[in-house]
Each structure stands twice: as structure tokens, then as C-alpha cells.
Design a protein around this motif. Structure first.
Motif, PDB file in Angstrom:
ATOM      1  N   LEU A 125       0.855  -1.189   0.000  1.00 56.74           N
ATOM      2  CA  LEU A 125       0.000   0.000   0.000  1.00 56.74           C
ATOM      3  C   LEU A 125       0.893   1.241   0.000  1.00 56.74           C
ATOM      4  CD1 LEU A 125      -3.179   0.698   2.070  1.00 56.74           C
ATOM      5  CD2 LEU A 125      -1.319   2.352   2.134  1.00 56.74           C
ATOM      6  N   ILE A 126       0.607   2.141  -0.944  1.00 54.23           N
ATOM      7  CA  ILE A 126       1.358   3.404  -1.019  1.00 54.23           C
ATOM      8  C   ILE A 126       0.426   4.530  -0.582  1.00 54.23           C
ATOM      9  CG2 ILE A 126       2.562   5.011  -2.554  1.00 54.23           C
ATOM     10  CD1 ILE A 126       3.310   2.588  -4.301  1.00 54.23           C
ATOM     11  N   GLY A 127       0.776   5.183   0.510  1.00 55.47           N
ATOM     12  CA  GLY A 127      -0.029   6.297   1.015  1.00 55.47           C
ATOM     13  C   GLY A 127       0.428   7.578   0.352  1.00 55.47           C
ATOM     14  N   ALA A 128      -0.369   8.048  -0.630  1.00 56.81           N
ATOM     15  CA  ALA A 128      -0.068   9.315  -1.310  1.00 56.81           C
ATOM     16  C   ALA A 128      -1.219  10.261  -0.974  1.00 56.81           C
ATOM     17  CB  ALA A 128       0.052   9.085  -2.820  1.00 56.81           C
ATOM     18  N   ASP A 129      -1.577  10.270   0.319  1.00 55.48           N
ATOM     19  CA  ASP A 129      -2.799  10.955   0.734  1.00 55.48           C
ATOM     20  C   ASP A 129      -2.542  12.326   1.340  1.00 55.48           C
ATOM     21  OD1 ASP A 129      -1.629   9.427   2.725  1.00 55.48           O
ATOM     22  OD2 ASP A 129      -3.488   8.642   3.551  1.00 55.48           O
ATOM     23  N   GLY A 130      -1.435  12.950   0.943  1.00 53.92           N
ATOM     24  CA  GLY A 130      -1.242  14.377   1.177  1.00 53.92           C
ATOM     25  C   GLY A 130      -0.936  14.778   2.614  1.00 53.92           C
ATOM     26  N   TRP A 145      -2.588  15.801   5.186  1.00 56.74           N
ATOM     27  CA  TRP A 145      -3.345  15.296   6.340  1.00 56.74           C
ATOM     28  C   TRP A 145      -3.384  13.769   6.335  1.00 56.74           C
ATOM     29  CZ3 TRP A 145      -4.477  19.144   9.631  1.00 56.74           C
ATOM     30  CH2 TRP A 145      -4.491  20.436   9.117  1.00 56.74           C
ATOM     31  N   SER A 146      -2.383  13.147   5.801  1.00 52.09           N
ATOM     32  CA  SER A 146      -2.345  11.706   5.548  1.00 52.09           C
ATOM     33  C   SER A 146      -2.862  10.815   6.679  1.00 52.09           C
ATOM     34  CB  SER A 146      -0.889  11.314   5.258  1.00 52.09           C
ATOM     35  OG  SER A 146      -0.754   9.930   5.166  1.00 52.09           O
ATOM     36  N   ARG A 147      -3.812   9.988   6.317  1.00 46.99           N
ATOM     37  CA  ARG A 147      -4.280   8.948   7.252  1.00 46.99           C
ATOM     38  C   ARG A 147      -3.232   7.828   7.297  1.00 46.99           C
ATOM     39  NH1 ARG A 147      -5.581   7.102  11.432  1.00 46.99           N
ATOM     40  NH2 ARG A 147      -6.700   5.135  11.538  1.00 46.99           N
ATOM     41  N   THR A 148      -2.638   7.523   6.153  1.00 50.93           N
ATOM     42  CA  THR A 148      -1.656   6.423   6.101  1.00 50.93           C
ATOM     43  C   THR A 148      -0.466   6.693   7.038  1.00 50.93           C
ATOM     44  OG1 THR A 148      -2.211   6.267   3.759  1.00 50.93           O
ATOM     45  CG2 THR A 148      -0.377   4.931   4.514  1.00 50.93           C
ATOM     46  N   ARG A 149      -0.041   7.975   7.101  1.00 51.72           N
ATOM     47  CA  ARG A 149       1.093   8.320   7.983  1.00 51.72           C
ATOM     48  C   ARG A 149       0.808   7.889   9.413  1.00 51.72           C
ATOM     49  NH1 ARG A 149       1.675  13.832   6.714  1.00 51.72           N
ATOM     50  NH2 ARG A 149       0.412  14.527   8.431  1.00 51.72           N
ATOM     51  N   LYS A 150      -0.439   8.114   9.853  1.00 56.34           N
ATOM     52  CA  LYS A 150      -0.824   7.770  11.228  1.00 56.34           C
ATOM     53  C   LYS A 150      -1.038   6.266  11.393  1.00 56.34           C
ATOM     54  CE  LYS A 150      -1.024  11.755  13.448  1.00 56.34           C
ATOM     55  NZ  LYS A 150      -0.139  12.049  14.581  1.00 56.34           N
ATOM     56  N   ALA A 154       4.605  12.169   3.394  1.00 60.57           N
ATOM     57  CA  ALA A 154       5.872  11.836   4.060  1.00 60.57           C
ATOM     58  C   ALA A 154       6.704  13.067   4.372  1.00 60.57           C
ATOM     59  CB  ALA A 154       6.690  10.891   3.169  1.00 60.57           C
ATOM     60  N   HIS A 155       6.563  14.130   3.565  1.00 53.97           N
ATOM     61  CA  HIS A 155       7.483  15.257   3.728  1.00 53.97           C
ATOM     62  C   HIS A 155       6.905  16.526   3.124  1.00 53.97           C
ATOM     63  CE1 HIS A 155       8.253  14.338  -0.443  1.00 53.97           C
ATOM     64  NE2 HIS A 155       8.622  13.120  -0.109  1.00 53.97           N
ATOM     65  N   ALA A 156       5.820  17.041   3.699  1.00 48.31           N
ATOM     66  CA  ALA A 156       5.232  18.256   3.127  1.00 48.31           C
ATOM     67  C   ALA A 156       6.141  19.443   3.391  1.00 48.31           C
ATOM     68  CB  ALA A 156       3.865  18.503   3.748  1.00 48.31           C
ATOM     69  N   THR A 157       6.512  20.122   2.324  1.00 52.81           N
ATOM     70  CA  THR A 157       7.390  21.277   2.456  1.00 52.81           C
ATOM     71  C   THR A 157       6.594  22.571   2.313  1.00 52.81           C
ATOM     72  OG1 THR A 157       9.184  22.443   1.372  1.00 52.81           O
ATOM     73  CG2 THR A 157       7.983  20.937   0.000  1.00 52.81           C
ATOM     74  N   ALA A 158       7.074  23.643   2.939  1.00 48.63           N
ATOM     75  CA  ALA A 158       6.382  24.932   2.819  1.00 48.63           C
ATOM     76  C   ALA A 158       6.347  25.332   1.347  1.00 48.63           C
ATOM     77  CB  ALA A 158       7.129  25.978   3.632  1.00 48.63           C
ATOM     78  N   PRO A 159       5.216  25.934   0.890  1.00 49.31           N
ATOM     79  CA  PRO A 159       5.091  26.263  -0.533  1.00 49.31           C
ATOM     80  C   PRO A 159       6.155  27.237  -1.018  1.00 49.31           C
ATOM     81  CG  PRO A 159       3.019  26.692   0.628  1.00 49.31           C
ATOM     82  CD  PRO A 159       4.012  26.257   1.660  1.00 49.31           C
ATOM     83  N   SER A 160       6.761  27.990  -0.104  1.00 45.39           N
ATOM     84  CA  SER A 160       7.694  29.051  -0.496  1.00 45.39           C
ATOM     85  C   SER A 160       8.840  28.561  -1.373  1.00 45.39           C
ATOM     86  CB  SER A 160       8.280  29.701   0.752  1.00 45.39           C
ATOM     87  OG  SER A 160       8.560  28.724   1.706  1.00 45.39           O
TER      88      SER A 160
END
Ligand code: FAD
Length: 403
Positions: A151-156, A158-163, A293-299
Motif C-alpha cells: 500500500l502506497i499512502g499518497a494521501d497528502g 493530512w495523511s491517514r496512512t502516515r498515522k 511523508a514530507h510536506a514542504t512549505a510552498p515558499s
């Protein structure tokens, strides 16, 4: 090894992961929470050359959407030029970074995936999953289930998979900045079409780019130190929001106030987040990629690029590895250092945008001096971000060890 893969999330990382897995001989199914994908999330983004190079390895060409963005200029709110940078070096055939509407990008990726025979199921929100020796069982909010080898969690963000992978995983971190933007017509900015003009205004960061048609795409980051609730943001009246933005830019040199005033519609404010380092990316045949896995600031303008690179590297690891866990371990070794460096840099750049009147002055001086120094030396400290390339045909070897 032939696998079947469940992919959670039909955004950039999820859809491209499906395309990459198909290319690697793995059978994916994408499960997207919303009925029609997240087409209207956000406005536009710039795909830097490293993102375009990674897309190419998967045969995805975005040349039919958006417009070229070869350079960016930086100015202060007083109109002082702080510097000019390339948006990465062009690819060997001259291709430069490209700014696209998010909805156009999602549509293009989805059409490409469907043409490759990828199945995308909408209205399927992952709520839980269990992995083990033989595979993964996923449960969805509609009561349904699905089974796969991984299973690949590409759920952004607020990822449920991360938790699910790690209940102690960090959540999102509010940056103290809001986001908004719009499309303006009938304003001459004086900027060359395509060039990204960033203005570190007296009260707010502003960026604008002129489409070859003359339409100007803009975005702004009003600072809001205390995190507002969604209800507070929803309650902002659109006319008051426009007036507030015009007021923020009224004293700045440049076209910001005029662009805000000349836009038919201004995007309602949304909040900016990143996710501090996620210690655990995978467990029991489940893994997170992209913002999960690694949300970065949009800047830093690299979140989508990192997600795109992830999909190619993960597909290669699964293609070449003797097992799922060894593939995940190799993937993490190839990706973690790079994405965490990008997140860190994004966080520092974001910090520059929300400075108050006193800190702004030294910031502008330091930035201008840094830019002059770089121009003299012909150096660009961001090159390591843009110059990253992935060779699809090169086997991933020497990284596989059992975890
Ligand atoms: C204002 C702003 C500007 C940006 N500008 C740039 C830029 O210029 N360049 C750049 O490279 N990046 C930029 N980014 C970052 C970029 O947008 C993100 O990094 C990128 O969208 C991440 O892709 P993703 O697929 O990981 O997540 P997303 O695109 O968020 O996709 C996640 C998907 O998962 C779905 N989902 C969520 N939960 C579930 C669930 N439980 N079950 C099933 N599906 C689920 C969602 O509906 C969504 O479709 C910007 C971001 C912002 C906010």
C-alpha cells in the motif's frame, strides 16, 4: 517480482505513482477520497526543471499546459531590486521550468494514467489498513475493503496512512502565513511574460507572473501569526478580503495592489503548513510518499517536484528489489536526505516572508548582498535542488538489505 499495489490518494503523487508502477510492471489501483479528484485545490504551481525531468522518465509531457518560467526576480516593497535567479538550468533540449494551473495538471495526469489502463476509484476514503507478511488489507469509509501486496499512502498533508504506519507520527505545523491569489486582466506589470516576480512587500509577500496572453497570475502570503480556524477563514467576506489585500500592498512599489483590484475573483484564504521530519515512512508493506511523508512549505516551490521524484524512485526500487521491505528501505535511503534538506530550506525561506517592519530591513540587505555575491561568483546555492536527475534504466543495486 510482480505485485499488486493499493495507492491511497489520487493527487499528484498517487496518480503518478500509478503511472510509474505500470511502467515497472506492477499493477496499481488508485483510491481517491473525493468524488472527482482534488481539481480545485489551490490555484497554480511551478514545475521546476527537476520535476519536468522526472515526469519525462515516465513519458509525461506537460508542454500543452501553462507557460514557461525560466527566471525569477526579487524586489523589496520599496521597489529595490534584490536579485535575479534562473529557475534552474534548462534541460539539454532547452526546456525550462513551467507554471501550470493545478486543475490542468491533475486532469493531464489523470488522463495519462487512464490511457495506461490505471483504475481510479473515487469516493474511497481510507480509514484503516493492516499489513503483514503476505499483503495489506485496506478499509474504506464506505465500508468496503481492498487487498494488495503493498500500500502506497499518497494521501497528502493530512495523511491517514502516515498515522496508520506510526500513530505517533507528527501532524502538520502551521507556518503563520495564509495563502491567496487570483488572475488579473488589463494591468501592465512591466515584467517580461513568464518571469516570476517576487516582491517582499512592507506587510506581505507577493508574487506575479504574466501569461503570454497578458493575463497575470498572482499569489500572496498575508501573515497571520495565530492560526485561524477554518470557520474564521470561511467567514471572511470576499469584498473585505479584497479591500484588506489592497490595503496591505497600498504603500508597496510594483503592481500588487492594482492586480488585486483587477481580479474578478480572489481565492478565499487558506492556511500554509508543512510537516516536520516524519521518522517512520514505512511499516508492514505500507509506505508514505509525497506530502504524506514530507510536506514542504510552498515558499520553495518544490513540494510537487519532490512528490514526482518520489514516484519514479519508488517504482525503480520495487522493480529491482527482491522484496517489498527491501525496496522500501532502499527507497528511504535514496530519498530521505534530499527531501528533508528541501523541507528545511522551504521552512527558512517561508520565515523570510512573514517578517515585521524591523526585521525586514536587515533581511533585504542580506538578500541583496547574497545575490550580488552569487552573481559575481556565478554560483547558485539552489542548484542541488534543480540539477537532480533520475535515470530510469539504471538499476537500483547495492542498496538492498533486509529490514
Ligand atoms: C499555495 C501552494 C503553492 C505551491 N506551489 C508549489 C510549486 O510552485 N511547486 C511545487 O513543486 N509544489 C508546490 N506546492 C506543493 C504541492 O502542491 C504539493 O507538494 C503536492 O500537491 C503534493 O502532492 P501529493 O500528491 O503528495 O498530495 P495532494 O496533491 O494533496 O494529493 C493527496 C490526495 O489524497 C487524497 N486523500 C486524502 N486523504 C485520503 C484518504 N484517507 N483516502 C483516500 N484519498 C485521500 C486527497 O483528496 C488528494 O487528492 C504548493 C503548495 C501550496 C499549498
Amino acid at each position: 517480482m510482480t505485485y499488486t499495489s493499493l495507492i491511497v490518494g489520487g493527487g499528484i503523487a498517487g496518480t503518478l505513482s500509478a503511472i510509474a508502477l505500470r511502467k515497472a510492471g506492477i499493477e496499481p489501483v488508485v483510491y481517491e477520497a473525493y468524488e472527482h479528484g482534488a481539481d480545485n485545490v489551490g490555484a497554480f504551481l511551478t514545475l521546476a526543471v527537476n520535476a519536468l525531468a522526472a515526469l519525462r522518465t515516465l513519458g509525461v509531457d506537460v508542454g500543452e499546459i501553462g507557460f514557461e518560467t525560466p527566471r525569477m526576480t526579487l524586489t523589496s516593497g520599496s521597489g529595490r531590486k534584490l536579485g535575479e535567479l534562473r529557475y534552474g538550468e534548462p534541460l539539454p533540449d532547452g526546456t525550462v521550468s513551467r507554471t501550470v494551473k493545478r486543475a490542468d495538471l491533475y486532469r493531464l495526469l489523470r488522463e495519462h494514467a487512464v490511457r495506461q489502463g490505471v483504475r481510479i476509484e473515487y469516493g474511497r476514503r481510507l480509514v484503516d489498513a493492516h499489513g503483514g507478511g503476505g499483503g495489506v488489507l485496506a478499509r474504506f469509509a464506505d465500508g468496503g475493503t481492498a487487498e494488495g501486496d503493498l500500500l502506497i499512502g499518497a494521501d497528502g498533508l493530512w495523511s491517514r496512512t502516515r498515522k496508520i504506519i506510526d500513530p505517533a507520527a507528527p501532524g502538520v505545523r502551521y507556518s503563520g502565513l495564509l495563502n491567496t491569489g487570483g488572475y488579473a486582466r488589463g494591468v501592465r506589470t512591466g515584467a517580461e511574460p513568464g518571469v516570476m516576480s517576487a516582491i517582499f512587500g512592507r506587510h506581505c509577500f507577493f508574487v506575479h507572473l504574466t501569461h503570454p496572453s497578458g493575463e497575470v497570475w498572482w499569489a500572496a502570503n498575508p501573515a497571520r501569526k495565530a492560526e485561524p480556524t477554518r470557520a474564521e477563514l470561511d467567514a471572511i467576506d470576499p469584498q473585505e478580503w479584497r479591500a484588506h489585500l489592497v490595503e496591505l500592498f497600498r504603500r508597496d512599489a510594483g503592481p500588487a495592489a492594482d492586480l488585486v483590484a483587477a481580479s474578478d475573483e480572489i481565492f478565499p484564504a487558506w492556511k500554509t503548513y508543512d510537516v516536520p521530519s516524519v521518522p517512520r515512512w514505512h511499516r508492514d508493506r505500507m509506505i508514505v510518499i509525497g506530502d504524506a511523508a514530507h510536506a514542504t512549505a510552498p515558499s520553495i516551490g518544490q513540494g510537487a517536484a519532490m512528490a514526482i521524484e518520489d514516484t519514479v524512485v519508488l517504482a525503480k526500487c520495487l522493480r529491482d528489489s527482491p522484496g517489498v521491505t527491501t525496496a522500501f528501505t532502499a527507497y528511504e535511503r535514496l530519498r530521505r536526505e534530499r527531501v528533508e534538506r528541501v523541507v528545511d530550506q522551504g521552512n527558512r525561506t517561508g520565515g523570510w516572508k512573514g517578517l515585521g517592519p524591523l526585521a525586514r530591513i536587515p533581511r533585504d540587505l542580506v538578500m541583496a548582498a547574497g545575490m550580488r555575491f552569487m552573481a559575481r561568483r556565478g554560483a547558485d546555492p539552489s542548484r542541488w535542488i534543480y540539477d537532480y536527475r533520475i535515470d530510469w534504466d539504471e538499476p537500483v543495486t547495492g542498496l538492498f538489505r533486509s529490514a
